[in-house]
Design an enzyme around this catalytic site. Sequence first.
Site, mmCIF file in Angstrom:
data_model
loop_
_atom_site.group_PDB
_atom_site.id
_atom_site.type_symbol
_atom_site.label_atom_id
_atom_site.label_comp_id
_atom_site.label_asym_id
_atom_site.label_seq_id
_atom_site.Cartn_x
_atom_site.Cartn_y
_atom_site.Cartn_z
ATOM 1 N N THR A 132 13.265 -58.033 -45.447
ATOM 2 C CA THR A 132 14.294 -58.370 -46.437
ATOM 3 C C THR A 132 13.759 -59.261 -47.566
ATOM 4 O O THR A 132 12.788 -60.007 -47.366
ATOM 5 C CB THR A 132 15.450 -59.110 -45.724
ATOM 6 O OG1 THR A 132 16.323 -59.699 -46.675
ATOM 7 C CG2 THR A 132 14.936 -60.239 -44.825
ATOM 8 N N ASP A 133 14.438 -59.221 -48.697
ATOM 9 C CA ASP A 133 14.061 -60.115 -49.803
ATOM 10 C C ASP A 133 14.428 -61.567 -49.502
ATOM 11 O O ASP A 133 13.949 -62.488 -50.163
ATOM 12 C CB ASP A 133 14.724 -59.666 -51.122
ATOM 13 C CG ASP A 133 16.246 -59.610 -51.084
ATOM 14 O OD1 ASP A 133 16.845 -59.900 -50.023
ATOM 15 O OD2 ASP A 133 16.844 -59.257 -52.120
ATOM 16 N N GLU A 134 15.293 -61.775 -48.476
ATOM 17 C CA GLU A 134 15.753 -63.148 -48.200
ATOM 18 C C GLU A 134 14.630 -64.062 -47.732
ATOM 19 O O GLU A 134 14.775 -65.282 -47.768
ATOM 20 C CB GLU A 134 16.885 -63.136 -47.167
ATOM 21 C CG GLU A 134 18.090 -62.368 -47.656
ATOM 22 C CD GLU A 134 19.383 -62.745 -46.956
ATOM 23 O OE1 GLU A 134 19.421 -63.748 -46.244
ATOM 24 O OE2 GLU A 134 20.359 -62.008 -47.165
ATOM 25 N N TYR A 158 18.700 -66.628 -40.185
ATOM 26 C CA TYR A 158 18.373 -65.187 -40.279
ATOM 27 C C TYR A 158 17.074 -64.969 -41.056
ATOM 28 O O TYR A 158 16.142 -64.325 -40.564
ATOM 29 C CB TYR A 158 19.522 -64.418 -40.959
ATOM 30 C CG TYR A 158 19.101 -63.052 -41.459
ATOM 31 C CD1 TYR A 158 18.799 -62.033 -40.561
ATOM 32 C CD2 TYR A 158 18.977 -62.781 -42.831
ATOM 33 C CE1 TYR A 158 18.385 -60.779 -41.016
ATOM 34 C CE2 TYR A 158 18.573 -61.541 -43.287
ATOM 35 C CZ TYR A 158 18.275 -60.543 -42.371
ATOM 36 O OH TYR A 158 17.852 -59.313 -42.825
ATOM 37 N N LYS A 162 13.386 -63.528 -39.854
ATOM 38 C CA LYS A 162 12.736 -62.342 -40.445
ATOM 39 C C LYS A 162 11.370 -62.729 -41.010
ATOM 40 O O LYS A 162 10.404 -61.968 -40.900
ATOM 41 C CB LYS A 162 13.615 -61.736 -41.552
ATOM 42 C CG LYS A 162 14.874 -61.052 -41.077
ATOM 43 C CD LYS A 162 14.622 -59.843 -40.192
ATOM 44 C CE LYS A 162 14.049 -58.644 -40.930
ATOM 45 N NZ LYS A 162 13.932 -57.452 -40.043
HETATM 46 P P1 NAD Z 1 22.459 -53.707 -38.486
HETATM 47 O O1 NAD Z 1 22.870 -55.023 -37.945
HETATM 48 O O2 NAD Z 1 23.494 -52.804 -39.058
HETATM 49 O O3 NAD Z 1 21.718 -52.863 -37.346
HETATM 50 C C1 NAD Z 1 20.787 -53.448 -36.468
HETATM 51 C C2 NAD Z 1 20.595 -52.491 -35.289
HETATM 52 O O4 NAD Z 1 19.621 -53.076 -34.410
HETATM 53 C C3 NAD Z 1 21.867 -52.283 -34.459
HETATM 54 O O5 NAD Z 1 22.033 -50.917 -34.168
HETATM 55 C C4 NAD Z 1 21.610 -53.078 -33.187
HETATM 56 O O6 NAD Z 1 22.255 -52.521 -32.039
HETATM 57 C C5 NAD Z 1 20.104 -52.978 -33.070
HETATM 58 N N1 NAD Z 1 19.507 -54.088 -32.301
HETATM 59 C C6 NAD Z 1 19.793 -55.415 -32.398
HETATM 60 N N2 NAD Z 1 19.047 -56.111 -31.515
HETATM 61 C C7 NAD Z 1 18.257 -55.201 -30.881
HETATM 62 C C8 NAD Z 1 17.251 -55.303 -29.876
HETATM 63 N N3 NAD Z 1 16.924 -56.494 -29.348
HETATM 64 N N4 NAD Z 1 16.621 -54.183 -29.469
HETATM 65 C C9 NAD Z 1 16.974 -52.966 -29.980
HETATM 66 N N5 NAD Z 1 17.919 -52.806 -30.914
HETATM 67 C C10 NAD Z 1 18.552 -53.918 -31.364
HETATM 68 O O7 NAD Z 1 21.324 -54.014 -39.527
HETATM 69 P P2 NAD Z 1 20.924 -53.236 -40.877
HETATM 70 O O8 NAD Z 1 21.702 -53.802 -41.987
HETATM 71 O O9 NAD Z 1 20.930 -51.781 -40.619
HETATM 72 O O10 NAD Z 1 19.420 -53.752 -41.048
HETATM 73 C C11 NAD Z 1 18.332 -53.041 -40.453
HETATM 74 C C12 NAD Z 1 17.042 -53.774 -40.783
HETATM 75 O O11 NAD Z 1 16.871 -53.820 -42.196
HETATM 76 C C13 NAD Z 1 17.008 -55.224 -40.304
HETATM 77 O O12 NAD Z 1 15.716 -55.489 -39.843
HETATM 78 C C14 NAD Z 1 17.326 -56.033 -41.552
HETATM 79 O O13 NAD Z 1 16.724 -57.297 -41.497
HETATM 80 C C15 NAD Z 1 16.685 -55.166 -42.619
HETATM 81 N N6 NAD Z 1 17.290 -55.263 -43.961
HETATM 82 C C16 NAD Z 1 18.640 -55.123 -44.130
HETATM 83 C C17 NAD Z 1 19.178 -55.155 -45.415
HETATM 84 C C18 NAD Z 1 20.661 -54.977 -45.657
HETATM 85 O O14 NAD Z 1 21.108 -55.134 -46.787
HETATM 86 N N7 NAD Z 1 21.458 -54.610 -44.647
HETATM 87 C C19 NAD Z 1 18.330 -55.347 -46.510
HETATM 88 C C20 NAD Z 1 16.955 -55.510 -46.302
HETATM 89 C C21 NAD Z 1 16.450 -55.447 -45.009
HETATM 90 O O1 DAU Z 2 19.199 -59.397 -49.292
HETATM 91 C C1 DAU Z 2 19.084 -58.581 -48.156
HETATM 92 C C2 DAU Z 2 20.061 -59.052 -47.109
HETATM 93 O O2 DAU Z 2 21.356 -58.660 -47.544
HETATM 94 C C3 DAU Z 2 19.769 -58.492 -45.721
HETATM 95 O O3 DAU Z 2 18.527 -58.961 -45.276
HETATM 96 C C4 DAU Z 2 20.866 -58.904 -44.726
HETATM 97 O O4 DAU Z 2 20.632 -58.286 -43.475
HETATM 98 C C5 DAU Z 2 22.202 -58.446 -45.280
HETATM 99 O O5 DAU Z 2 23.237 -58.875 -44.417
HETATM 100 C C6 DAU Z 2 22.427 -58.985 -46.685
HETATM 101 O O6 DAU Z 2 22.594 -60.437 -46.640
HETATM 102 P P1 DAU Z 2 23.664 -61.189 -47.581
HETATM 103 O O7 DAU Z 2 23.958 -62.505 -46.984
HETATM 104 O O8 DAU Z 2 23.245 -61.159 -49.001
HETATM 105 O O9 DAU Z 2 24.897 -60.155 -47.419
HETATM 106 P P2 DAU Z 2 26.471 -60.403 -47.199
HETATM 107 O O10 DAU Z 2 27.124 -59.069 -47.340
HETATM 108 O O11 DAU Z 2 26.759 -61.197 -45.963
HETATM 109 O O12 DAU Z 2 26.860 -61.294 -48.433
HETATM 110 C C7 DAU Z 2 26.626 -60.850 -49.758
HETATM 111 C C8 DAU Z 2 27.068 -61.959 -50.697
HETATM 112 O O13 DAU Z 2 28.494 -62.078 -50.647
HETATM 113 C C9 DAU Z 2 26.541 -63.321 -50.304
HETATM 114 O O14 DAU Z 2 26.257 -64.068 -51.491
HETATM 115 C C10 DAU Z 2 27.695 -63.970 -49.539
HETATM 116 C C11 DAU Z 2 28.908 -63.376 -50.213
HETATM 117 N N1 DAU Z 2 30.098 -63.169 -49.344
HETATM 118 C C12 DAU Z 2 29.920 -62.524 -48.176
HETATM 119 C C13 DAU Z 2 30.989 -62.285 -47.330
HETATM 120 C C14 DAU Z 2 30.804 -61.583 -46.001
HETATM 121 C C15 DAU Z 2 31.354 -63.587 -49.770
HETATM 122 O O15 DAU Z 2 31.503 -64.168 -50.866
HETATM 123 N N2 DAU Z 2 32.420 -63.338 -48.954
HETATM 124 C C16 DAU Z 2 32.298 -62.719 -47.741
HETATM 125 O O16 DAU Z 2 33.306 -62.548 -47.023
#
Ligand code: NAD
Ligand code: DAU
Length: 352
Positions: A132-134, A158, A162
């Site tokens: 992730t970019d975080e 988180y 990562k």
């Molecule tokens: P998600 O939470 O929707 O899915 C995570 C999956 O991993 C789930 O199906 C869960 O059951 C499984 N899991 C959790 N713990 C596990 C374990 N110990 N063993 C096996 N499986 C397990 O997450 P996502 O949003 O699909 O993110 C997927 C990946 O991409 C993550 O590594 C996250 O850090 C990365 N990522 C997410 C975003 C985003 O915006 N969602 C952006 C950049 C990177």
């Molecule tokens: O940047 C990549 C990341 O993006 C991934 O690595 C994470 O897995 C993914 O969850 C996401 O993280 P964020 O914290 O950016 O996503 P989230 O949807 O939780 O929040 C997006 C923005 O919105 C953040 O600035 C917090 C804000 N927010 C979020 C929620 C849930 C609100 O203002 N209200 C809300 O209820």
Amino acid sequence: MILVTGAAGFIGSNFVLDWLAQSDEPVVNLDLLTYAGNLENLASLENDTRHHFVKGDIGDFELLSKLLADHKPRAVVNFAAESHVDRSIHGPEDFIQTNIVGTFHLLEAVRAYWNDLADEAKSNFRFLHVSTDEVYGSLGKDSPAFAETHRYEPNSPYSASKAASDHLVRAYHHTYSLPVLTTNCSNNYGPYHFPEKLIPLVIHNALAGKPLPIYGDGQQIRDWLYVKDHCSAIRRVLEAGRVGEVYNVGGWNEKPNLDVVHTLCAILDELSPRADGNAYKEQITYVKDRPGHDRRYAIDASKIERELGWKPAETFETGIRKTVQWYLDNQVWVSNVTSGAYKNWVGKQYGA
Ligand code: NAD
Ligand code: DAU
């Protein structure tokens, strides 16, 4: 054959659906099915012999070793993680366990498997770690977007977990020569996004007549990428990425949260107007901010474009409309995934 972890989650399930739509190479999907994992995401693959699902933990070295020996994948793509920042603030332990300890055990099992491969299979093997970019921390208002060389400054449990996993992956390349690739992507959105995250939460709450919670002043900036574009970037990096390299993935779509929520409300007003004729934006409610809230993320995606020729297919405008339509068309999915543990979670935010 490839082994994909966490592919019952949001991005992983989109990745597997996409992969099998474009190739016949089978996938073994290892997922623990936490609250975020949902096999309904993969219902269309129910009778598809190219998809082999195994319920299990990436931290289970024995299980991993057996899966690798039985299926002999040419690549492992690691999506499995605890992914929600707010949950990591309420309870970091699962994040340390899965994202750090789990990735370590996965790397150990993969290293042992890879070491025993014959020369050609060994040099062709890839371990792609999805990150992730975080990990880069928070950007100032006018700072340039995150390049791959940006220093790591994670601010939440988180992102720290990562970051630790990224460092382990890097170390396994430098120390053991494991052929790794790492992608660091910005915020994804699209189908099967669990409704605890901003975009699906707002759509879900809007339709349910509930408040749309904006943390703090809503001027925090995220850089949005349609999930299928993230999937195509991962495929491209797997295919042509240089071993040991990091590729940042993003769509050059920086938006303040409040703008995103206004856009969602406007699309909903058009596609599914409120019964009382009022605008969805009336449901916007300012709530207490997320502790340690990063102000701005932005990805410089020029390396992946320059080296691998990857570009996103969707703009924010096309992707967000498709997303709203998908949620309107898939209310049963939303109601199923929000019927269990989710109920105990929503409302636990910072005084919402
Ligand atoms: P998600 O939470 O929707 O899915 C995570 C999956 O991993 C789930 O199906 C869960 O059951 C499984 N899991 C959790 N713990 C596990 C374990 N110990 N063993 C096996 N499986 C397990 O997450 P996502 O949003 O699909 O993110 C997927 C990946 O991409 C993550 O590594 C996250 O850090 C990365 N990522 C997410 C975003 C985003 O915006 N969602 C952006 C950049 C990177
Ligand atoms: O940047 C990549 C990341 O993006 C991934 O690595 C994470 O897995 C993914 O969850 C996401 O993280 P964020 O914290 O950016 O996503 P989230 O949807 O939780 O929040 C997006 C923005 O919105 C953040 O600035 C917090 C804000 N927010 C979020 C929620 C849930 C609100 O203002 N209200 C809300 O209820």
